[in-house]
Design an enzyme around this catalytic site. Structure first.
Site, mmCIF file in Angstrom:
data_model
loop_
_atom_site.group_PDB
_atom_site.id
_atom_site.type_symbol
_atom_site.label_atom_id
_atom_site.label_comp_id
_atom_site.label_asym_id
_atom_site.label_seq_id
_atom_site.Cartn_x
_atom_site.Cartn_y
_atom_site.Cartn_z
ATOM 1 N N LYS A 115 26.075 -7.513 -8.059
ATOM 2 C CA LYS A 115 25.745 -8.949 -7.957
ATOM 3 C C LYS A 115 26.994 -9.820 -7.811
ATOM 4 C CE LYS A 115 21.306 -8.536 -10.326
ATOM 5 N NZ LYS A 115 21.367 -7.168 -10.902
HETATM 6 O O1 LIG Z 1 15.963 -9.241 -9.937
HETATM 7 C C1 LIG Z 1 16.496 -8.239 -10.403
HETATM 8 C C2 LIG Z 1 17.683 -7.734 -9.908
HETATM 9 C C3 LIG Z 1 18.180 -6.576 -10.438
HETATM 10 N N1 LIG Z 1 17.556 -5.933 -11.438
HETATM 11 C C4 LIG Z 1 18.150 -4.666 -11.936
HETATM 12 O O2 LIG Z 1 17.225 -3.611 -11.657
HETATM 13 C C5 LIG Z 1 17.199 -2.687 -12.743
HETATM 14 C C6 LIG Z 1 15.827 -2.691 -13.369
HETATM 15 O O3 LIG Z 1 15.789 -1.776 -14.439
HETATM 16 P P1 LIG Z 1 14.410 -1.358 -15.191
HETATM 17 O O4 LIG Z 1 14.885 -0.508 -16.305
HETATM 18 O O5 LIG Z 1 13.570 -0.607 -14.196
HETATM 19 O O6 LIG Z 1 13.774 -2.620 -15.632
HETATM 20 C C7 LIG Z 1 18.315 -3.122 -13.688
HETATM 21 O O7 LIG Z 1 19.483 -2.466 -13.280
HETATM 22 C C8 LIG Z 1 18.438 -4.607 -13.412
HETATM 23 O O8 LIG Z 1 19.730 -5.097 -13.693
HETATM 24 C C9 LIG Z 1 16.387 -6.438 -11.943
HETATM 25 O O9 LIG Z 1 15.764 -5.870 -12.853
HETATM 26 N N2 LIG Z 1 15.878 -7.582 -11.401
#
Ligand SMILES: O=c1ccn([C@@H]2O[C@H](COP(=O)(O)O)[C@@H](O)[C@H]2O)c(=O)[nH]1
Length: 322
Positions: A115
């Protein structure tokens, strides 16, 4: 079959090929939560415990390698959330770089969820670090071998251009945050700018930015992050960015389901990749699977989580036309 013309290997083409090869649009999120990493792996490095960061970094790298070995026959794409590596200082960053290297050796597409976004001069340094290269005394070095990264557009067009330039120059990709999955994303990203929400305007820019890097399959190297938790927005954003790959987080642990993401695909069956991190990596810890799996059987649990997710998504993905 689309005819492959003799051109550079566009990032979006590599992504489409990875999806085709494994018949799977799942992205495994390599987000190492140290406390949830099985003890069996931690024990292997118990001698390093006096140096806490070194210990953590080695445990994380070994865990990631085992995750990759366990799931590589099912999925072709992984995403590393850099926060979980930065937590352990330079040793953590070492395990980030080594994990990327290992995943690349296995032929996987690697997305760095970093990001980034800054004033142009600094953005160029970020771009060269994550999707580019650096020259030192006439030798060219690569800091991180990621194929793509996530970028934050809040600083405006000039902050994104260095990333677009590197994507075009080095056949890499970027995923620009358009509509994030968190509850508060409405506060800024849904603000009305005239008659349009801010995320809609960002999406229009992403569409324009991608026009110069369209690959054989009709997709560009400039993608977008769109949260699975906002299905109504997905519907509109898909139409606004027909050539963009959407990186969709929010499935699983954040509560989104296959029904929520059904509109993120194009009619050709492509155009979206769906991330899940905790719900795959720590599936053994899932309360509803308590009687089925434990820390000793975490690999089976992770495989099962991917297979279930794939089956779940396949109900919603239009049949792939290529
Ligand atoms: O809008 C967003 C952008 C990035 N993320 C990232 O995706 C994963 C989600 O992890 P889970 O464990 O499946 O919830 C995580 O790395 C976030 O930083 C997001 O969730 N939403």
């Amino acid at each position: 079959m689309a005819i492959a013309i003799n051109r550079k290997a566009n990032f979006s083409d590599k992504l489409t090929t990875a999806i085709q090869k494994k018949n799977c649009c799942v992205v495994v999120g390599l987000d190492p939560h140290f406390d949830l990493i099985p003890e069996s792996i931690k024990q292997q490095f118990s001698k390093l415990q006096d140096d806490a960061f070194k210990y953590a970094a080695n445990v994380i790298l070994e865990f990631n390698k085992q995750v990759i070995d366990t799931l590589e026959h099912l999925v072709g794409i992984v995403k590393l959330q850099i926060a979980f590596y930065e937590l352990y200082g330079w040793q953590g960053i070492w395990s980030y770089a080594e994990t990327i290297h290992y995943a690349k050796q296995k032929g996987l597409i690697v997305i760095g969820d970093v990001k980034r976004g800054d004033v142009p001069n600094t953005a160029a340094a970020y771009a060269n670090a994550h999707i580019g290269q650096v020259s030192i005394n006439n030798t060219t070095q690569i800091a991180f071998q990621s194929d793509a990264i996530t970028v934050n557009p809040l600083l405006g067009v000039d902050s994104i251009l260095p990333f677009i330039k590197n994507a075009e120059t080095y056949d890499k990709g970027i995923f620009v945050l358009a509509k994030t999955s968190n509850p508060s994303s409405v506060e800024f990203q849904d603000l009305l700018c005239g008659t349009k929400k801010l995320h809609q305007i960002i999406a229009e820019k992403i569409h324009t930015w991608g026009s110069r890097s369209i690959g054989t399959y009709g997709y560009s190297a400039i993608g977008a992050v769109v949260g699975a938790t906002y299905p109504e927005d997905i519907l509109i954003l898909r139409k606004t960015m027909p050539n963009a790959y959407l990186l969709i987080p929010g499935y699983g642990s954040q509560g989104a389901t296959a029904e929520d993401i059904k509109n993120c695909f194009n009619s050709d069956g492509y155009g979206a990749i769906i991330n899940a991190s905790r719900s795959i990596l720590y599936a053994y810890n899932n309360r509803s699977w308590k009687d089925k799996y434990g820390a000793q059987t975490w690999k089976e649990a992770a495989q099962n989580a991917v297979m279930n997710m794939k089956e779940d998504l396949n109900k919603c993905v239009p049949a792939q036309t290529r």
